[in-house]
Write an enzyme that holds these catalytic residues in place. Structure first.
Site, PDB file in Angstrom:
ATOM      1  N   HIS A 184       0.634  -1.156  -0.032  1.00 13.17           N
ATOM      2  CA  HIS A 184       0.036  -0.060   0.022  1.00 13.17           C
ATOM      3  C   HIS A 184       0.829   1.327   0.171  1.00 13.17           C
ATOM      4  O   HIS A 184       0.598   2.448  -0.649  1.00 13.17           O
ATOM      5  CB  HIS A 184      -0.808   0.172   1.231  1.00 13.17           C
ATOM      6  CG  HIS A 184      -1.724  -1.206   1.523  1.00 13.17           C
ATOM      7  ND1 HIS A 184      -1.619  -2.456   2.503  1.00 13.17           N
ATOM      8  CD2 HIS A 184      -2.870  -1.682   0.891  1.00 13.17           C
ATOM      9  CE1 HIS A 184      -2.499  -3.182   2.270  1.00 13.17           C
ATOM     10  NE2 HIS A 184      -3.361  -2.765   1.546  1.00 13.17           N
TER      11      HIS A 184
ATOM     12  N   GLU B 276      -0.752  -3.958  -9.093  1.00 11.51           N
ATOM     13  CA  GLU B 276      -0.709  -5.228  -9.845  1.00 11.51           C
ATOM     14  C   GLU B 276      -0.715  -6.487  -9.333  1.00 11.51           C
ATOM     15  O   GLU B 276      -0.842  -7.345  -9.968  1.00 11.51           O
ATOM     16  CB  GLU B 276       0.812  -4.965 -10.804  1.00 11.51           C
ATOM     17  CG  GLU B 276       0.715  -3.909 -11.826  1.00 11.51           C
ATOM     18  CD  GLU B 276       2.002  -3.648 -12.499  1.00 11.51           C
ATOM     19  OE1 GLU B 276       2.967  -4.260 -12.265  1.00 11.51           O
ATOM     20  OE2 GLU B 276       2.086  -2.828 -13.216  1.00 11.51           O
ATOM     21  N   LYS B 277      -0.660  -6.358  -7.945  1.00  7.71           N
ATOM     22  CA  LYS B 277      -0.744  -7.566  -7.253  1.00  7.71           C
ATOM     23  C   LYS B 277      -2.269  -8.263  -7.333  1.00  7.71           C
ATOM     24  O   LYS B 277      -2.334  -9.437  -7.662  1.00  7.71           O
ATOM     25  CB  LYS B 277      -0.722  -7.330  -5.826  1.00  7.71           C
ATOM     26  CG  LYS B 277      -1.324  -8.436  -4.818  1.00  7.71           C
ATOM     27  CD  LYS B 277      -0.358  -9.315  -4.090  1.00  7.71           C
ATOM     28  CE  LYS B 277      -1.094 -10.329  -3.426  1.00  7.71           C
ATOM     29  NZ  LYS B 277      -2.081  -9.845  -2.578  1.00  7.71           N
ATOM     30  N   ASP B 278      -3.199  -7.447  -7.597  1.00 14.93           N
ATOM     31  CA  ASP B 278      -4.616  -7.686  -7.750  1.00 14.93           C
ATOM     32  C   ASP B 278      -4.694  -7.248  -9.428  1.00 14.93           C
ATOM     33  O   ASP B 278      -5.429  -6.371  -9.807  1.00 14.93           O
ATOM     34  CB  ASP B 278      -5.604  -7.023  -6.853  1.00 14.93           C
ATOM     35  CG  ASP B 278      -5.280  -7.268  -5.560  1.00 14.93           C
ATOM     36  OD1 ASP B 278      -5.927  -8.220  -5.089  1.00 14.93           O
ATOM     37  OD2 ASP B 278      -4.531  -6.454  -4.995  1.00 14.93           O
TER      38      ASP B 278
ATOM     39  N   SER C 248       0.698  -8.991   1.581  1.00 15.15           N
ATOM     40  CA  SER C 248      -0.500  -8.980   1.872  1.00 15.15           C
ATOM     41  C   SER C 248      -1.016  -8.938   3.278  1.00 15.15           C
ATOM     42  O   SER C 248      -0.351  -9.553   3.911  1.00 15.15           O
ATOM     43  CB  SER C 248      -1.032 -10.241   0.972  1.00 15.15           C
ATOM     44  OG  SER C 248      -2.377 -10.360   1.562  1.00 15.15           O
ATOM     45  N   SER C 249      -2.332  -8.073   3.535  1.00 17.08           N
ATOM     46  CA  SER C 249      -2.758  -8.158   4.757  1.00 17.08           C
ATOM     47  C   SER C 249      -2.925  -9.309   5.211  1.00 17.08           C
ATOM     48  O   SER C 249      -3.024  -9.703   6.380  1.00 17.08           O
ATOM     49  CB  SER C 249      -3.862  -7.174   4.731  1.00 17.08           C
ATOM     50  OG  SER C 249      -3.491  -5.894   4.124  1.00 17.08           O
TER      51      SER C 249
HETATM   52  P1  AMP Z   1      -6.281  -4.182  -0.228  1.00 16.33           P
HETATM   53  O1  AMP Z   1      -6.048  -3.318   1.099  1.00 16.33           O
HETATM   54  O2  AMP Z   1      -5.807  -5.699  -0.081  1.00 16.33           O
HETATM   55  O3  AMP Z   1      -7.766  -3.923  -0.977  1.00 16.33           O
HETATM   56  O4  AMP Z   1      -5.403  -3.361  -1.228  1.00 16.33           O
HETATM   57  C1  AMP Z   1      -5.431  -1.931  -1.759  1.00 16.33           C
HETATM   58  C2  AMP Z   1      -4.540  -1.718  -2.763  1.00 16.33           C
HETATM   59  O5  AMP Z   1      -3.171  -2.135  -2.399  1.00 16.33           O
HETATM   60  C3  AMP Z   1      -4.824  -2.710  -3.948  1.00 16.33           C
HETATM   61  O6  AMP Z   1      -4.861  -1.837  -5.207  1.00 16.33           O
HETATM   62  C4  AMP Z   1      -3.865  -3.579  -4.045  1.00 16.33           C
HETATM   63  O7  AMP Z   1      -3.568  -3.978  -5.419  1.00 16.33           O
HETATM   64  C5  AMP Z   1      -2.629  -3.023  -3.460  1.00 16.33           C
HETATM   65  N1  AMP Z   1      -1.720  -3.853  -2.900  1.00 16.33           N
HETATM   66  C6  AMP Z   1      -2.052  -4.856  -1.825  1.00 16.33           C
HETATM   67  N2  AMP Z   1      -0.833  -5.567  -1.753  1.00 16.33           N
HETATM   68  C7  AMP Z   1       0.135  -5.006  -2.803  1.00 16.33           C
HETATM   69  C8  AMP Z   1       1.291  -5.289  -3.123  1.00 16.33           C
HETATM   70  N3  AMP Z   1       2.085  -6.286  -2.380  1.00 16.33           N
HETATM   71  N4  AMP Z   1       2.061  -4.573  -3.781  1.00 16.33           N
HETATM   72  C9  AMP Z   1       1.482  -3.799  -4.695  1.00 16.33           C
HETATM   73  N5  AMP Z   1       0.133  -3.433  -4.388  1.00 16.33           N
HETATM   74  C10 AMP Z   1      -0.432  -4.035  -3.395  1.00 16.33           C
END
Ligand code: AMP
Length: 279
Positions: A37, A147-149, A184-185
């Site tokens: 993030h 790009e992870k997702d 990842s969370s």
């Molecule tokens: P989330 O909180 O998991 O919904 O993620 C919020 C944003 O952070 C999304 O656009 C994810 O793709 C991005 N994100 C999560 N983990 C990573 C990572 N390891 N590298 C890059 N972006 C990430």
């Protein structure tokens, strides 16, 4: 840095910024922030103002998924956002986002029918609906996604195009732990043995990359080899291993540059995703 919980307050701040001619970068998240993030927030500093939303969106979780157990630590997230120069953390209550009689959804076909969309019915309906709402609320110039997702990024780009939402969507590279595991969370769910086993995701992707570099172009040969490798890890269970077109998310017949190789693997009860684009 300011914390805002209502749509009305956020709108009035954004209105003032726009009057002053400030550009706005937006990073939507579900919180429990990490350097993945952080990389999005840092990139968003290319704008005059940065808004980060922290909202665990109930609509994108299936009935038997981890909505209630999803990790949350708002105080720590605020310190993290502040240290990276965030101007506003938007942290609404679900009732602020979804009125009790809410009944309008953004439902995308095609791009959502493969990969995570197939494994998690309704997931992208929740993602598209909340992201469309957040973009309407924040009204940013640019919004940042990881790009992870990879499927989510493609879906959001398509939604913004199809619905003429006036925002630039910017994809940011995957941030990994020192040993290659994508941050990842959900990694916090893993115990010691599972954390080691989780390395199999990145190993399988590296193996696929090596095969592609050697000239293997048959998707089936590559995905079968990846599945065999993942099966050698007793704590891992494959959800999907796929080679698809990175824009349409459709299965492909031949690996080529820009092919997305995407995987979802259960490590114990934790479902992890990772991917790479064949260059
Ligand atoms: P989330 O909180 O998991 O919904 O993620 C919020 C944003 O952070 C999304 O656009 C994810 O793709 C991005 N994100 C999560 N983990 C990573 C990572 N390891 N590298 C890059 N972006 C990430």
């Amino acid at each position: 840095m300011e914390t805002v919980t209502t749509v009305a307050e956020l709108r009035s701040i954004v209105k003032q910024w726009k009057k002053e001619g400030k550009s706005i970068g937006f990073v939507p998240t579900m919180g429990y922030l990490h350097e993945g993030h952080g990389s999005l927030i840092s990139r968003a500093r290319e704008n005059d103002r940065v808004v980060v939303s922290i909202f665990v969106n109930p609509m994108q979780f299936g009935e038997n998924e981890d909505f209630s157990s999803y990790p949350r630590d708002f105080e720590r997230d605020c310190r993290f956002c502040g240290s990276l120069g965030t101007d506003i953390v938007f942290h609404p209550d679900p009732s602020e986002i979804y009125a009790s009689d809410f009944c309008t959804f953004v439902d995308m076909s095609r791009l959502t029918e493969n990969l995570c969309g197939k494994s998690r019915p309704g997931h992208f309906r929740g993602v598209c609906t909340v992201v469309a709402k957040l973009l309407n609320i924040v009204n940013p110039d640019r919004a940042y996604f990881g790009e992870k997702d990879a499927q989510q990024l493609a879906v959001i780009k398509r939604m913004v195009r199809d619905l003429n939402i006036d925002v630039e969507i910017i994809g940011c590279p995957i941030v990994r732990e020192h040993d290659g595991l994508a941050k990842s969370s959900r990694n916090t769910y893993l115990n010691g043995d599972e954390r080691k086993a989780a390395l199999v995701l990145n190993k399988a992707l590296s193996y696929a990359e090596m095969l592609a570099k050697k000239g293997v172009t048959d998707p089936e040969t590559i995905t079968s080899a990846m599945i065999e490798l993942i099966k050698s890890e007793p704590l891992a269970k494959v959800d999907y291993v796929k080679a698809v077109n990175s824009i349409t998310m459709e299965d492909i017949e031949k690996i080529n540059p820009q092919t997305l190789i995407a995987i979802a693997v259960y490590i114990g009860k934790t479902r992890l995703i990772d991917n790479l684009i064949v260059r």
